[in-house]
Design an enzyme around this catalytic site. Structure first.
Site, PDB file in Angstrom:
ATOM      1  N   ASP A  53       1.038  10.526   3.802  1.00  0.00           N
ATOM      2  CA  ASP A  53       1.656  11.392   4.675  1.00  0.00           C
ATOM      3  C   ASP A  53       0.808  12.416   5.084  1.00  0.00           C
ATOM      4  O   ASP A  53       0.590  13.166   4.643  1.00  0.00           O
ATOM      5  CB  ASP A  53       2.880  12.259   3.745  1.00  0.00           C
ATOM      6  CG  ASP A  53       3.811  12.679   4.653  1.00  0.00           C
ATOM      7  OD1 ASP A  53       3.533  12.726   5.851  1.00  0.00           O
ATOM      8  OD2 ASP A  53       4.675  13.534   4.359  1.00  0.00           O
ATOM      9  N   CYS A  70      16.484  51.573   0.212  1.00  0.00           N
ATOM     10  CA  CYS A  70      16.347  53.043   0.012  1.00  0.00           C
ATOM     11  C   CYS A  70      17.036  53.579   1.018  1.00  0.00           C
ATOM     12  O   CYS A  70      17.059  55.006   1.297  1.00  0.00           O
ATOM     13  CB  CYS A  70      14.834  53.564   0.279  1.00  0.00           C
ATOM     14  SG  CYS A  70      14.265  52.823   1.902  1.00  0.00           S
ATOM     15  N   LYS A 125       1.979   4.682   1.735  1.00  0.00           N
ATOM     16  CA  LYS A 125       2.186   5.197   2.758  1.00  0.00           C
ATOM     17  C   LYS A 125       1.699   6.800   2.819  1.00  0.00           C
ATOM     18  O   LYS A 125       2.509   7.555   2.516  1.00  0.00           O
ATOM     19  CB  LYS A 125       3.370   5.158   3.512  1.00  0.00           C
ATOM     20  CG  LYS A 125       3.565   5.451   5.020  1.00  0.00           C
ATOM     21  CD  LYS A 125       4.994   4.933   5.686  1.00  0.00           C
ATOM     22  CE  LYS A 125       4.808   5.214   7.289  1.00  0.00           C
ATOM     23  NZ  LYS A 125       5.031   6.566   7.417  1.00  0.00           N
ATOM     24  N   CYS A 130      11.232  47.858   6.492  1.00  0.00           N
ATOM     25  CA  CYS A 130      11.455  49.440   6.018  1.00  0.00           C
ATOM     26  C   CYS A 130      10.093  50.073   6.098  1.00  0.00           C
ATOM     27  O   CYS A 130       9.276  49.621   5.559  1.00  0.00           O
ATOM     28  CB  CYS A 130      11.867  49.372   4.518  1.00  0.00           C
ATOM     29  SG  CYS A 130      11.951  50.992   3.644  1.00  0.00           S
ATOM     30  N   TYR A 184      -6.703   2.277   6.547  1.00  0.00           N
ATOM     31  CA  TYR A 184      -5.781   1.064   6.046  1.00  0.00           C
ATOM     32  C   TYR A 184      -5.602   0.035   7.053  1.00  0.00           C
ATOM     33  O   TYR A 184      -4.934  -0.918   6.820  1.00  0.00           O
ATOM     34  CB  TYR A 184      -4.351   1.660   5.805  1.00  0.00           C
ATOM     35  CG  TYR A 184      -4.274   2.606   7.169  1.00  0.00           C
ATOM     36  CD1 TYR A 184      -3.554   1.836   8.389  1.00  0.00           C
ATOM     37  CD2 TYR A 184      -3.866   3.861   7.238  1.00  0.00           C
ATOM     38  CE1 TYR A 184      -3.311   2.342   9.421  1.00  0.00           C
ATOM     39  CE2 TYR A 184      -3.535   4.385   8.338  1.00  0.00           C
ATOM     40  CZ  TYR A 184      -3.238   3.601   9.645  1.00  0.00           C
ATOM     41  OH  TYR A 184      -2.792   4.398  10.637  1.00  0.00           O
ATOM     42  N   GLU A 221       0.910  -1.186   0.017  1.00  0.00           N
ATOM     43  CA  GLU A 221       0.195   0.192  -0.053  1.00  0.00           C
ATOM     44  C   GLU A 221       0.901   1.256   0.130  1.00  0.00           C
ATOM     45  O   GLU A 221       1.833   1.147   0.451  1.00  0.00           O
ATOM     46  CB  GLU A 221      -0.616   0.047   1.173  1.00  0.00           C
ATOM     47  CG  GLU A 221      -2.009  -0.877   1.574  1.00  0.00           C
ATOM     48  CD  GLU A 221      -2.370  -0.921   3.013  1.00  0.00           C
ATOM     49  OE1 GLU A 221      -2.116  -0.303   3.670  1.00  0.00           O
ATOM     50  OE2 GLU A 221      -3.258  -1.953   3.024  1.00  0.00           O
ATOM     51  N   CYS A 225       9.451  53.911  -0.376  1.00  0.00           N
ATOM     52  CA  CYS A 225      10.860  52.885  -0.738  1.00  0.00           C
ATOM     53  C   CYS A 225      10.673  52.358  -2.262  1.00  0.00           C
ATOM     54  O   CYS A 225       9.682  51.657  -2.313  1.00  0.00           O
ATOM     55  CB  CYS A 225      10.977  51.829   0.353  1.00  0.00           C
ATOM     56  SG  CYS A 225      12.281  50.502  -0.170  1.00  0.00           S
ATOM     57  N   CYS A 231      17.361  49.695   5.226  1.00  0.00           N
ATOM     58  CA  CYS A 231      17.002  49.039   4.174  1.00  0.00           C
ATOM     59  C   CYS A 231      17.892  49.081   2.872  1.00  0.00           C
ATOM     60  O   CYS A 231      18.355  50.020   2.545  1.00  0.00           O
ATOM     61  CB  CYS A 231      15.599  49.832   3.682  1.00  0.00           C
ATOM     62  SG  CYS A 231      15.010  49.260   2.060  1.00  0.00           S
ATOM     63  N   LYS A 236      10.687   3.473   2.671  1.00  0.00           N
ATOM     64  CA  LYS A 236      10.631   4.935   2.644  1.00  0.00           C
ATOM     65  C   LYS A 236      11.106   5.211   1.257  1.00  0.00           C
ATOM     66  O   LYS A 236      12.070   4.757   0.833  1.00  0.00           O
ATOM     67  CB  LYS A 236      11.034   5.646   3.571  1.00  0.00           C
ATOM     68  CG  LYS A 236      10.752   5.429   5.236  1.00  0.00           C
ATOM     69  CD  LYS A 236       9.600   5.603   5.270  1.00  0.00           C
ATOM     70  CE  LYS A 236       9.293   7.127   5.927  1.00  0.00           C
ATOM     71  NZ  LYS A 236       9.911   7.661   6.892  1.00  0.00           N
TER      72      LYS A 236
HETATM   73  S1  IVH Z   1      -0.285   0.397   8.920  1.00  0.00           S
HETATM   74  C1  IVH Z   1       0.386  -1.513  12.765  1.00  0.00           C
HETATM   75  N1  IVH Z   1      -0.728   1.339   6.323  1.00  0.00           N
HETATM   76  O1  IVH Z   1       2.199   5.502   8.960  1.00  0.00           O
HETATM   77  C2  IVH Z   1       0.510  -0.804  11.544  1.00  0.00           C
HETATM   78  N2  IVH Z   1       0.047   2.849   8.255  1.00  0.00           N
HETATM   79  O2  IVH Z   1       4.558   4.977  10.572  1.00  0.00           O
HETATM   80  C3  IVH Z   1       0.020   0.572  11.331  1.00  0.00           C
HETATM   81  N3  IVH Z   1       0.389   5.088   7.509  1.00  0.00           N
HETATM   82  O3  IVH Z   1       0.831   5.581  12.205  1.00  0.00           O
HETATM   83  C4  IVH Z   1       0.346   1.037  10.196  1.00  0.00           C
HETATM   84  N4  IVH Z   1      -0.264   4.900   5.505  1.00  0.00           N
HETATM   85  O4  IVH Z   1      -0.032   7.024  10.435  1.00  0.00           O
HETATM   86  C5  IVH Z   1      -0.341   1.701   7.874  1.00  0.00           C
HETATM   87  N5  IVH Z   1      -1.177   2.195   4.454  1.00  0.00           N
HETATM   88  C6  IVH Z   1      -0.780   2.617   5.712  1.00  0.00           C
HETATM   89  C7  IVH Z   1      -0.363   3.855   6.032  1.00  0.00           C
HETATM   90  C8  IVH Z   1       0.044   4.107   7.681  1.00  0.00           C
HETATM   91  C9  IVH Z   1       0.208   5.909   6.460  1.00  0.00           C
HETATM   92  C10 IVH Z   1       0.905   5.914   8.859  1.00  0.00           C
HETATM   93  C11 IVH Z   1       0.366   5.508  10.030  1.00  0.00           C
HETATM   94  C12 IVH Z   1       1.073   4.961  11.007  1.00  0.00           C
HETATM   95  C13 IVH Z   1       2.468   5.417  10.362  1.00  0.00           C
HETATM   96  C14 IVH Z   1       3.434   4.502  10.751  1.00  0.00           C
END
Ligand code: IVH
Length: 673
Positions: free
Chosen positions: A123, A416, A121, A431, A231, A119, A436, A413, A319
């Site tokens: 942000d 000027c 992740k 300023c 998720y 999946e 100016c 400034c 990551k």
């Molecule tokens: S699973 C027990 N799936 O990432 C496992 N987390 O660093 C729980 N997050 O606190 C996490 N997308 O806020 C999971 N597809 C995803 C995610 C996800 C974002 C965030 C979540 C978690 C943090 C962990």
């Protein structure tokens, strides 16, 4: 539900039916993107429900759709103990680290078939949504993982969160785990507003999402376009889920939004194909993601693998490479803005950050330079977060040679020479000289800019020449310019001079919002200008409005009000407006016509427009009777594609919706591309 004696049974039934219908429409609109009624019809249903609840207060319940924005601001957040802790994830930064994780998994489970789900992740900010017998009863932030903050009223404002479970019978209890996020576009818009109000910017979407959730006033949360992807689950009672894939399908049926880009992988090799694919593609999404989460699919295997105190062993976050780079600060220069604010800017040796060459980074103000201790000659880590201007993350002090030079805010400034001022309570050095040249030029550039009076072809160079030749001193002087004066300018042929005069002439027909914005009043960005214009409808009404009348407009508040009132108390500012009006600047009344050439069409914008700003484009469409929406739905008729379009262009293509390039769009709204 108990029937309060005052409400007749047919009213109780009608209220229940309305709630069901409204939630169904919320689901269709916000989760599956396939609405079946118009906004007006939806509003009618909601209004009927509101009226009934007002007449029979005994019928009000917290899970009524009317309560999505109905809760009053609170004083503080209550603590919520998560039934199952919200763990974090272990990270992998390379394929080797991913392999090491896989080996640990195989060591524990032995030689058994193993499938995964990959999946994105997201942000954003993690939340836990508790449903008891199918009702959304509590929503909490992650907090320290064990206990979070109760932000239920704020989460209710997110319409893709179902207030009731859609499938019968619902589980006795479930904690749904999700990530709340803002799109890049929404973040950019919020930051633009904050910049206009000289408030600190959100550094990234995560801070913005978390900040929006932790608002004491749910109205503020409701004003931010938050959304979420679910998720997983925490505690669950009364269901038997066998795989993660099944869990996601079950949540989808129950009415939740899951991310569409997840993939079931039968082998580690398939996982290894998913990662580079999304490392390359994630920039195209409209929201920020910072990696891929790989999860063991079988729940029985997950249980066998267990967790450490920090993170489950059955999942890992791979990551994406950080969008940061290392470079050298070759100078720190100071810019004087339109408001007279002095901004220190680090001039950098050019470096590529996520595909864009960066040569400068803002240091915001004097305190920021001190706090980060940035010196001329330092090696620094820079980053681009979302749509935000590049930022210095930190200094690599270990690389210092001793030759670095400290930055000093100039005492006068740089443009000027007037001694600068810095009020005790403020971080900004200014300023104070309104004459100016930096402020005058900044003001003129702003006045002529696309979002303001939109005087085509009047750029920096021409303005500098006009000011140097003393042909103009302020915006009103533009309207007195004559052809022979322009012909006396360097590089100005008859044709371009005439074009410029025509553009100046055209700019006289404008809107009140644009004029207000063009005046460059502190704290009055494009949105605030729209609000003021919609409220007052007439320039004189704005000019003469008392402080209270401005302050009390929703979305304004005391700081903006003070600024607006002070501006129009200045005799020179009043005189400027007067001269503009006398020169023929004619802001049209605000009302949108009931019908127009674009009536019945709904536009969605994606990417950056080059020839006009987003608010301008929206205003034009609406003035011509069209509607504008933020996402592509069945009601969308046209998608306007700017530079670097997001996923909306792709959605439109798939659904066969008309795509308009910017030039086509401009022709449509009667502008010359
Ligand atoms: S699973 C027990 N799936 O990432 C496992 N987390 O660093 C729980 N997050 O606190 C996490 N997308 O806020 C999971 N597809 C995803 C995610 C996800 C974002 C965030 C979540 C978690 C943090 C962990």
């Amino acid at each position: 539900m108990t029937t309060p004696s005052s409400a007749p049974p047919e009213v109780v039934r009608r209220v229940e039916q309305l709630r069901r219908e409204i939630e169904e429409h919320n689901y269709r609109y916000f989760v599956v993107d396939a609405p079946t009624i118009s906004d007006a019809e939806y509003d009618l249903l909601l209004r009927e429900l509101r009226d009934l609840e007002a007449r029979y207060p005994g019928l009000q319940t917290p899970d009524s759709p009317t309560q999505r924005v109905g809760a009053p601001p609170s004083e503080a957040f209550a603590t919520v103990v998560h039934r199952q802790p919200m763990l974090s994830l272990a990270n992998a930064f390379s394929v080797e680290e991913l392999d090491a994780w896989h080996r640990r998994v195989v060591n524990i489970l032995g030689d058994v078939p193993l499938a995964f789900v990959c999946e994105l992740k997201i942000d954003g900010a993690a939340v836990s949504l508790t449903y008891e017998h199918g009702r959304f009863t509590r929503g909490a932030t992650r907090g320290d993982g064990q206990r979070g903050e109760d932000v239920t009223p704020n989460l209710r404002t997110i319409r893709s969160i179902p207030l009731r479970w859609r499938v019968q019978p619902p589980p006795a209890l479930v904690e749904v785990r999700a990530e709340v996020y803002l799109t890049r576009e929404a973040l950019a818009a919020i930051n633009q507003e904050r910049a206009a109000r000289e408030e600190p910017l959100f550094a990234n979407p995560r801070n913005a999402a978390a900040g929006s959730l932790r608002q004491l006033d749910p109205q503020v949360t409701a004003s931010r376009p938050l959304d979420l992807f679910v998720y997983g689950v925490g505690a669950v009672e009364g269901v038997d889920l066998r795989t993660h894939r099944e869990t996601l399908a079950w949540l989808r049926e129950a009415g939740f939004r899951t991310n569409p880009h997840g993939r079931h992988c039968e082998s580690l090799d398939e996982v290894k194909a998913y990662i580079p694919e999304w490392t390359a593609r994630h920039h195209d999404l409209s929201y920020e993601t910072d990696g891929v989460v790989i999860k063991v699919d079988s729940i029985a295997q997950q249980a066998e693998l267990g967790a450490t105190s920090q993170a489950p062993r059955w999942a890992i976050a791979y990551k994406f490479p950080a969008e940061q780079a290392i470079t050298r600060v070759n100078n720190i220069v100071v810019y004087v803005g339109r408001t007279g604010a002095l901004t220190p800017v680090a001039s950098l040796d050019p470096v590529a950050v996520s595909g864009v060459t960066v040569t400068s980074a803002t240091l915001h103000n004097e305190d920021e330079v001190r706090r980060k201790d940035v010196r001329i000659g330092d090696w620094v880590v820079v980053q681009r977060a979302g749509e935000v201007i590049p930022d210095v993350v930190r200094v690599l002090t270990e690389r210092r040679t001793g030759d670095e030079r400290l930055f000093e805010m100039p005492k006068t400034c740089p443009v000027c020479g007037t001694p600068v001022v810095r009020p005790e309570s403020e971080a900004v050095t200014r300023c104070p000289n309104p004459a100016c040249p930096a402020q005058v030029m900044g003001g003129l550039i702003h006045f002529a800019s696309r979002g303001a009076m939109n005087i085509e072809g009047l750029g920096w160079k021409t303005l500098v020449r006009l000011v140097e030749k003393e042909l103009i001193r302020d915006p009103a002087d533009l309207y007195a310019l004559r052809l022979e004066q322009l012909l006396g300018l360097e590089r100005m042929a008859e044709k371009s001079a005439q074009n410029l005069l025509d553009a100046i002439e055209r700019s006289k027909r404008t809107t009140l919002a644009r004029l207000l914005y063009a005046l460059g009043i502190r704290h009055v960005g494009a949105t605030v200008a729209e609000i003021l214009a919609a409220h007052f409808r007439d320039i004189h009404a704005v000019m003469d409005a008392p402080f209270e009348a401005v302050r009390d407009i929703p979305g304004i508040g005391p700081v903006i009000a003070e600024s607006v009132v002070t501006f129009f108390q200045g005799p020179e500012n009043r005189a400027l407006v007067q001269r503009l009006l006398e020169a023929g600047v004619n802001p049209a009344p605000q009302e949108a016509p009931a019908g127009g050439p674009l009536t019945g069409r709904q536009f969605v914008f994606t990417g950056t427009l080059q020839r006009c700003t987003r608010p301008e484009a929206v205003a034009r469409v609406e003035a011509l009777g069209g509607a504008v929406a933020s996402s592509v739905t069945v009601r969308t008729t046209d998608v306007v594609v700017g530079e670097q379009p997001g996923s909306k262009a792709e959605q439109a293509r798939k659904r066969g919706i008309r795509l308009l390039q910017e030039a086509e769009f401009l022709t449509l709204i009667g502008e010359h591309p």
